[in-house]
Design a protein around this motif. Structure first.
Motif, PDB file in Angstrom:
ATOM      1  N   GLY A   1      25.025  12.279  30.002  1.00 45.66           N
ATOM      2  CA  GLY A   1      24.477  12.549  28.674  1.00 45.66           C
ATOM      3  C   GLY A   1      23.398  13.614  28.703  1.00 45.66           C
ATOM      4  O   GLY A   1      23.367  14.502  27.834  1.00 45.66           O
ATOM      5  N   LEU A   2      22.528  13.556  29.696  1.00 42.38           N
ATOM      6  CA  LEU A   2      21.456  14.553  29.805  1.00 42.38           C
ATOM      7  C   LEU A   2      22.019  15.930  30.147  1.00 42.38           C
ATOM      8  O   LEU A   2      21.567  16.946  29.600  1.00 42.38           O
ATOM      9  CB  LEU A   2      20.430  14.116  30.850  1.00 42.38           C
ATOM     10  N   ARG A   3      23.005  15.981  31.025  1.00 46.29           N
ATOM     11  CA  ARG A   3      23.601  17.275  31.367  1.00 46.29           C
ATOM     12  C   ARG A   3      24.325  17.877  30.164  1.00 46.29           C
ATOM     13  O   ARG A   3      24.261  19.086  29.942  1.00 46.29           O
ATOM     14  CB  ARG A   3      24.555  17.117  32.549  1.00 46.29           C
ATOM     15  N   SER A   4      24.995  17.040  29.399  1.00 48.61           N
ATOM     16  CA  SER A   4      25.667  17.543  28.194  1.00 48.61           C
ATOM     17  C   SER A   4      24.668  18.097  27.193  1.00 48.61           C
ATOM     18  O   SER A   4      25.006  18.973  26.396  1.00 48.61           O
ATOM     19  CB  SER A   4      26.481  16.420  27.535  1.00 48.61           C
ATOM     20  N   ALA A   5      23.436  17.591  27.238  1.00 53.28           N
ATOM     21  CA  ALA A   5      22.384  18.059  26.333  1.00 53.28           C
ATOM     22  C   ALA A   5      21.665  19.287  26.887  1.00 53.28           C
ATOM     23  O   ALA A   5      20.720  19.774  26.252  1.00 53.28           O
ATOM     24  CB  ALA A   5      21.383  16.940  26.075  1.00 53.28           C
ATOM     25  N   GLY A   6      22.081  19.769  28.064  1.00 55.07           N
ATOM     26  CA  GLY A   6      21.515  21.004  28.598  1.00 55.07           C
ATOM     27  C   GLY A   6      20.494  20.843  29.695  1.00 55.07           C
ATOM     28  O   GLY A   6      19.928  21.835  30.166  1.00 55.07           O
ATOM     29  N   PHE A   7      20.242  19.613  30.133  1.00 56.91           N
ATOM     30  CA  PHE A   7      19.278  19.401  31.204  1.00 56.91           C
ATOM     31  C   PHE A   7      19.953  19.557  32.572  1.00 56.91           C
ATOM     32  O   PHE A   7      21.127  19.228  32.737  1.00 56.91           O
ATOM     33  CB  PHE A   7      18.669  18.000  31.127  1.00 56.91           C
ATOM     34  N   ALA A   8      19.172  20.033  33.540  1.00 55.09           N
ATOM     35  CA  ALA A   8      19.582  19.940  34.935  1.00 55.09           C
ATOM     36  C   ALA A   8      19.095  18.585  35.438  1.00 55.09           C
ATOM     37  O   ALA A   8      17.933  18.230  35.230  1.00 55.09           O
ATOM     38  CB  ALA A   8      18.963  21.061  35.761  1.00 55.09           C
ATOM     39  N   VAL A   9      19.976  17.810  36.086  1.00 51.81           N
ATOM     40  CA  VAL A   9      19.644  16.423  36.414  1.00 51.81           C
ATOM     41  C   VAL A   9      19.915  16.130  37.886  1.00 51.81           C
ATOM     42  O   VAL A   9      21.013  16.375  38.389  1.00 51.81           O
ATOM     43  CB  VAL A   9      20.455  15.429  35.548  1.00 51.81           C
TER      44      VAL A   9
ATOM     45  N   ARG B   1      16.729  21.427  17.734  1.00 49.27           N
ATOM     46  CA  ARG B   1      18.140  21.299  17.367  1.00 49.27           C
ATOM     47  C   ARG B   1      19.059  22.033  18.344  1.00 49.27           C
ATOM     48  O   ARG B   1      20.274  21.953  18.228  1.00 49.27           O
ATOM     49  CB  ARG B   1      18.375  21.831  15.950  1.00 49.27           C
ATOM     50  N   ARG B   2      18.450  22.761  19.290  1.00 51.90           N
ATOM     51  CA  ARG B   2      19.210  23.496  20.317  1.00 51.90           C
ATOM     52  C   ARG B   2      20.139  24.511  19.675  1.00 51.90           C
ATOM     53  O   ARG B   2      21.320  24.617  19.998  1.00 51.90           O
ATOM     54  CB  ARG B   2      20.005  22.544  21.214  1.00 51.90           C
ATOM     55  N   ARG B   3      19.597  25.282  18.747  1.00 45.78           N
ATOM     56  CA  ARG B   3      20.387  26.287  18.040  1.00 45.78           C
ATOM     57  C   ARG B   3      19.739  27.655  18.192  1.00 45.78           C
ATOM     58  O   ARG B   3      18.512  27.777  18.262  1.00 45.78           O
ATOM     59  CB  ARG B   3      20.493  25.943  16.550  1.00 45.78           C
ATOM     60  N   VAL B   4      20.581  28.690  18.220  1.00 52.79           N
ATOM     61  CA  VAL B   4      20.108  30.069  18.321  1.00 52.79           C
ATOM     62  C   VAL B   4      20.820  30.906  17.270  1.00 52.79           C
ATOM     63  O   VAL B   4      22.040  30.813  17.099  1.00 52.79           O
ATOM     64  CB  VAL B   4      20.387  30.660  19.717  1.00 52.79           C
TER      65      VAL B   4
END
Length: 218
Positions: free
Chosen positions: A19-27, A138-141
């Motif tokens: 879940g964290l990786r899908s959200a953009g975190f390195a885990v 919101r993780r938007r660009v």
């Protein structure tokens, strides 16, 4: 942003890291305190997600030990112990947040993101670089009002460069903050992601290469 998850339940640890990786975190993942303590000593983390009941002790001991060494990385305690005394003990030992099991994964992601933001960017939720708007929550660009489709890794790279605008971000910085321990630093993975990010951002280019060092948004 790089997160260390300390959880001995293999099914739950896969769910959390996924879940964290899908959200953009390195885990990075540890299943016991000894392994987690070693990883904290050699890596820089933006947040710790720590279970309490572990094979070699209480996860609170890991957090307390880190605080005793002057390490201020935010820590979220993730545990089935939901009593008032347990929560108080967590905060007394240096925890920054407390989430009890069972939990909703989206809530965990948002709590981790908030702790990371508190460490790196206490007030900003949006960064503007020229005509590029970066919405950190919101993780938007968007550029020129047009929404861009970035992968979680591309967003993580752009976020790090934008928060350090004007300073050179080395390839090592990017590997340490945006990739987990499975990444291969000697590979061209960083340059490949930056190249794709540049194409998506379009012209005029905002990411400059500092030869032999890294990249900068000036």
């Amino acid at each position: 942003m790089r997160v260390l998850v300390l959880e001995d339940d293999h099914h739950l640890s896969r769910e959390i890291t996924g879940g964290l990786r899908s959200a953009g975190f390195a885990v990075d993942l540890a299943h016991d305190i000894a392994d987690a303590d070693f990883k904290i000593a050699i890596n820089r983390y933006d947040c710790l997600v720590v279970d309490r009941g572990l094979p070699d002790g209480d996860g609170l001991d890991l957090v307390a030990g880190a605080r005793g060494r002057g390490q201020l990385v935010p820590a979220l305690m993730l545990t089935a112990r939901d009593g008032l005394r347990d929560r108080i003990a967590g905060f007394e030992h240096g925890a920054d947040d407390y989430l009890t099991k069972p939990f909703a994964l989206p809530e965990l992601v948002m709590r981790v993101r908030a702790l990371c933001r508190r460490r790196e960017q206490p007030t900003a939720s949006r960064i503007t670089v020229y005509d590029i708007e970066i919405d950190l929550m919101r993780r938007r660009v968007a550029r020129g009002g047009v929404m861009l489709s970035l992968t979680p890794k591309e967003f993580a790279v752009l976020e790090l460069m934008a928060t350090k605008r004007g300073s050179v971000v080395t390839r090592t910085d990017l590997i340490e903050c945006c990739w987990d321990e499975m990444a291969e630093p000697a590979s061209n993975v960083v340059d490949a992601v930056v190249a794709k990010l540049r194409r998506k951002l379009g012209d005029p280019q905002v990411i400059e290469t500092v030869r032999g060092t890294g990249f900068v948004i000036s």
